[in-house]
Enzyme design. Structure first.
Site, mmCIF file in Angstrom:
data_model
loop_
_atom_site.group_PDB
_atom_site.id
_atom_site.type_symbol
_atom_site.label_atom_id
_atom_site.label_comp_id
_atom_site.label_asym_id
_atom_site.label_seq_id
_atom_site.Cartn_x
_atom_site.Cartn_y
_atom_site.Cartn_z
ATOM 1 N N ARG A 141 0.825 -1.213 0.000
ATOM 2 C CA ARG A 141 0.000 0.000 0.000
ATOM 3 C C ARG A 141 0.856 1.258 0.000
ATOM 4 N NH1 ARG A 141 -2.070 -4.008 2.832
ATOM 5 N NH2 ARG A 141 -0.925 -3.315 4.648
ATOM 6 N N GLU A 161 4.784 -8.381 13.537
ATOM 7 C CA GLU A 161 4.012 -8.818 14.695
ATOM 8 C C GLU A 161 3.639 -10.291 14.574
ATOM 9 O OE1 GLU A 161 2.205 -4.784 13.468
ATOM 10 O OE2 GLU A 161 3.532 -6.282 12.623
#
Length: 183
Positions: free
Chosen positions: A71, A108
């Site tokens: 993105r 993460e």
């Protein structure tokens, strides 16, 4: 929002509208992760123009905007056009025919590798990094180190959304970090 030539109240309203378009997607891409989907912001011409113009006003005297996969490519390209610079993508591993540098980092929910195409960022070039979301900072730090490996001078890092509780900003110190929205 100096580039938009609007009042502070109008600027705040425009960013509130952008924030309202961001969707929360629980348990994606892994259980326990809350994904922030900015696709509706990109699909909305007014919101996308707000984001693009705001981020472009931060580029300063950068020679090139670097957009981080994926993105960040979309936002970075639009920001570069408005700022009057070139744009260079930082890609996931295996997507480039000639690689100048590579960095592996932790996410993460796993790990990833970023690569920079050869002969796209000259040593000493002033670079402004753009991505969509700043979470733990792993992607941002990897992009910064990747550019440092080729001798670039990273003058700033900007995102549409910062997830402040995850501490990414601190990981990028002393690079100036800009976020249009913070949660």
């Amino acid at each position: 929002m100096s580039e938009l030539d609007v009042s502070d109240a109008e600027a705040e309203a425009a960013l509130e509208r952008v924030a309202a378009l961001i969707r929360d997607v629980p348990d994606y891409p892994a259980p326990g992760v809350l994904f922030r989907d900015i696709t509706p912001v990109l699909a909305d011409p007014e919101a996308f123009a707000t984001v693009t113009t705001e981020l472009a006003s931060l580029v300063g005297d950068a020679d090139v905007v670097v957009g981080v996969e994926a993105r960040g490519f979309l936002i970075g390209a639009a920001v570069a056009v408005v700022a009057g610079t070139g744009v260079v993508p930082v890609r996931k591993a295996g997507k480039l025919p000639r690689v100048a540098a590579s960095r592996t980092y932790d996410l993460e929910y796993g790990s990833a590798t970023l690569e920079l195409s050869a002969d796209t960022v000259a040593p000493g070039a002033k670079v402004f990094i753009v991505d969509d979301v700043l979470a733990t900072g792993g992607t941002g730090v990897a992009a910064y180190k990747l550019l440092a490996d080729v001798g670039a001078d990273v003058i700033g890092f900007a995102v549409l959304l910062e997830l402040a509780a995850l501490g990414g900003r601190e990981q990028l110190a002393p690079i100036p970090v800009h976020a249009l929205l913070r949660l």
